[in-house]
Motif scaffolding. Structure first.
Motif, short mmCIF file in Angstrom:
data_model
loop_
_atom_site.label_atom_id
_atom_site.label_comp_id
_atom_site.label_asym_id
_atom_site.label_seq_id
_atom_site.Cartn_x
_atom_site.Cartn_y
_atom_site.Cartn_z
N ASN A 1 -21.03 57.81 1.03
CA ASN A 1 -21.55 58.77 0.04
C ASN A 1 -21.99 60.07 0.70
OD1 ASN A 1 -21.05 57.20 -2.21
ND2 ASN A 1 -23.04 56.22 -2.15
N LYS A 2 -22.51 60.01 1.92
CA LYS A 2 -22.88 61.25 2.63
C LYS A 2 -21.63 62.05 2.97
CE LYS A 2 -27.15 59.72 4.76
NZ LYS A 2 -27.82 59.35 6.02
N PHE A 3 -20.56 61.35 3.30
CA PHE A 3 -19.30 62.01 3.63
C PHE A 3 -18.75 62.77 2.43
CE2 PHE A 3 -14.62 61.76 3.77
CZ PHE A 3 -14.40 62.55 4.88
N PHE B 1 -15.56 49.42 -2.76
CA PHE B 1 -16.48 48.49 -2.15
C PHE B 1 -16.39 47.09 -2.77
CE2 PHE B 1 -18.07 52.26 -0.17
CZ PHE B 1 -18.47 51.80 1.08
N GLU B 2 -15.97 47.01 -4.01
CA GLU B 2 -15.71 45.70 -4.61
C GLU B 2 -14.51 45.06 -3.92
OE1 GLU B 2 -16.30 42.34 -6.50
OE2 GLU B 2 -17.69 44.03 -6.58
N PHE C 1 -23.61 40.91 5.94
CA PHE C 1 -22.58 41.80 5.38
C PHE C 1 -23.17 42.70 4.30
CE2 PHE C 1 -19.44 38.29 6.65
CZ PHE C 1 -19.29 38.84 7.92
N ASP C 2 -24.20 42.21 3.59
CA ASP C 2 -24.88 43.05 2.59
C ASP C 2 -25.40 44.34 3.22
OD1 ASP C 2 -24.62 41.58 0.26
OD2 ASP C 2 -26.41 40.39 0.64
N THR C 3 -26.09 44.17 4.33
CA THR C 3 -26.67 45.33 5.01
C THR C 3 -25.58 46.25 5.53
OG1 THR C 3 -28.62 44.06 5.62
CG2 THR C 3 -28.18 46.06 6.90
N ARG C 4 -24.58 45.65 6.13
CA ARG C 4 -23.48 46.48 6.67
C ARG C 4 -22.74 47.22 5.55
NH1 ARG C 4 -20.93 43.50 11.92
NH2 ARG C 4 -22.88 43.41 13.06
N LEU C 5 -22.49 46.53 4.43
CA LEU C 5 -21.84 47.19 3.28
C LEU C 5 -22.73 48.32 2.75
CD1 LEU C 5 -20.15 44.42 1.12
CD2 LEU C 5 -19.07 46.43 2.09
N ASN D 1 -24.99 50.04 4.41
CA ASN D 1 -24.96 51.16 5.37
C ASN D 1 -23.66 51.93 5.27
OD1 ASN D 1 -27.47 50.39 6.27
ND2 ASN D 1 -26.70 49.30 8.07
N GLU D 2 -22.56 51.22 5.13
CA GLU D 2 -21.26 51.89 5.03
C GLU D 2 -21.17 52.70 3.74
OE1 GLU D 2 -18.84 52.31 7.27
OE2 GLU D 2 -20.20 51.28 8.63
#
Length: 191
Positions: free
Chosen positions: A188-190, A94-95, A176-180, A182-183
Motif C-alpha cells: 500500500n505504501k508503494f 492478497f486473497e 504468515f498473518d504477520t508477514r502478509l 507487513n507485505e
C-alpha cells in the motif's frame, strides 16, 4: 417706379440676408445638436463597452469557477473509483496469496519451515514456547516437542509460528498473518 424696384430689390436683398442668417443659425443649431448627439453616442458606446467588458469578465470568472468545481468533483470521483478498484485488486491479490499459503501449508516443506523457524528461535535462547494454530498444533505438536519447544494453541494464527523465548524475554513472530500484514502495508505504501 424706381423706388418700387429699389424697394423690391432691398426687400429681396433683406429677405436673402434674413434667409442666409436663418440658414446659418439653423446650421449652427443642427451642428450643435449633431455635436451633442455624437458626444452622447460616444459616451453611450464607451459605457456599453465597459459594461460589456465587465459582463464578459464576470461570465468568464463564473465559467472558470464552474469549471474548477466540475474538475474538482470529477477528479474526486476518479480518485475514489481508482481507490475502490485498487482496494478490490489488492484484496484479490492478497486473497490469492493466502490461498497459495494454505496450499503450501499442506506440503512437507511447511514442516521444514516450522523446524527452520524453531532453529532460528533456538539460536536466541533455550526456554522456548511455540504458538501454533489449532490445526498446526494437532499436526506438528510432536515435531515441536521433540525439538525442544513447549506448545500453546492460538486461535488467531494463520500458519507459521510465534515464539516466546522466555529466558531472553523476546517474542519472535514468524506467522504468515504477520508477514502478509507487513507485505500488504509495504504494498500500500508503494501504491
Amino acid at each position: 417706379m424706381q423706388t418700387k424696384d429699389t424697394m423690391e430689390k432691398k426687400l429681396a436683398q433683406f429677405g436673402a440676408v434674413v434667409m442666409a442668417d436663418a440658414a446659418n443659425e439653423r446650421d449652427a443649431i443642427i451642428a450643435s445638436f449633431q455635436k451633442r448627439k455624437d458626444a452622447i453616442l460616444c459616451e453611450y458606446e464607451k459605457r456599453a463597452k465597459e459594461e460589456g467588458k465587465a459582463a464578459r469578465k464576470h461570465a468568464e470568472e463564473e465559467a472558470r469557477t464552474k469549471a474548477g468545481v466540475l474538475i474538482s468533483e470529477t477528479t474526486f470521483e476518479c480518485k475514489r473509483a481508482l481507490w475502490k478498484t485498487r482496494e478490490k485488486l489488492t484484496n484479490e491479490l492478497f486473497e490469492s496469496v493466502r490461498e497459495k499459503i494454505e496450499e503450501y501449508m499442506k506440503t512437507p516443506e511447511y514442516e521444514t519451515y516450522l523446524l527452520y523457524a524453531l532453529r532460528e528461535a533456538q539460536k536466541i535462547g533455550s526456554d522456548i514456547v511455540a504458538y501454533l494454530s489449532p490445526k498446526d498444533n494437532a499436526q506438528y505438536a510432536q515435531t515441536m516437542l521433540r525439538n525442544g519447544a513447549a506448545l500453546v494453541s492460538s486461535e488467531n494464527i494463520f500458519g507459521g509460528v510465534r515464539f516466546v523465548i522466555r529466558d531472553k524475554r523476546i517474542s519472535l513472530d514468524m506467522t504468515f498473518d504477520t508477514r502478509l500484514g507487513n507485505e500488504r502495508e509495504s504494498f500500500n505504501k508503494f501504491l
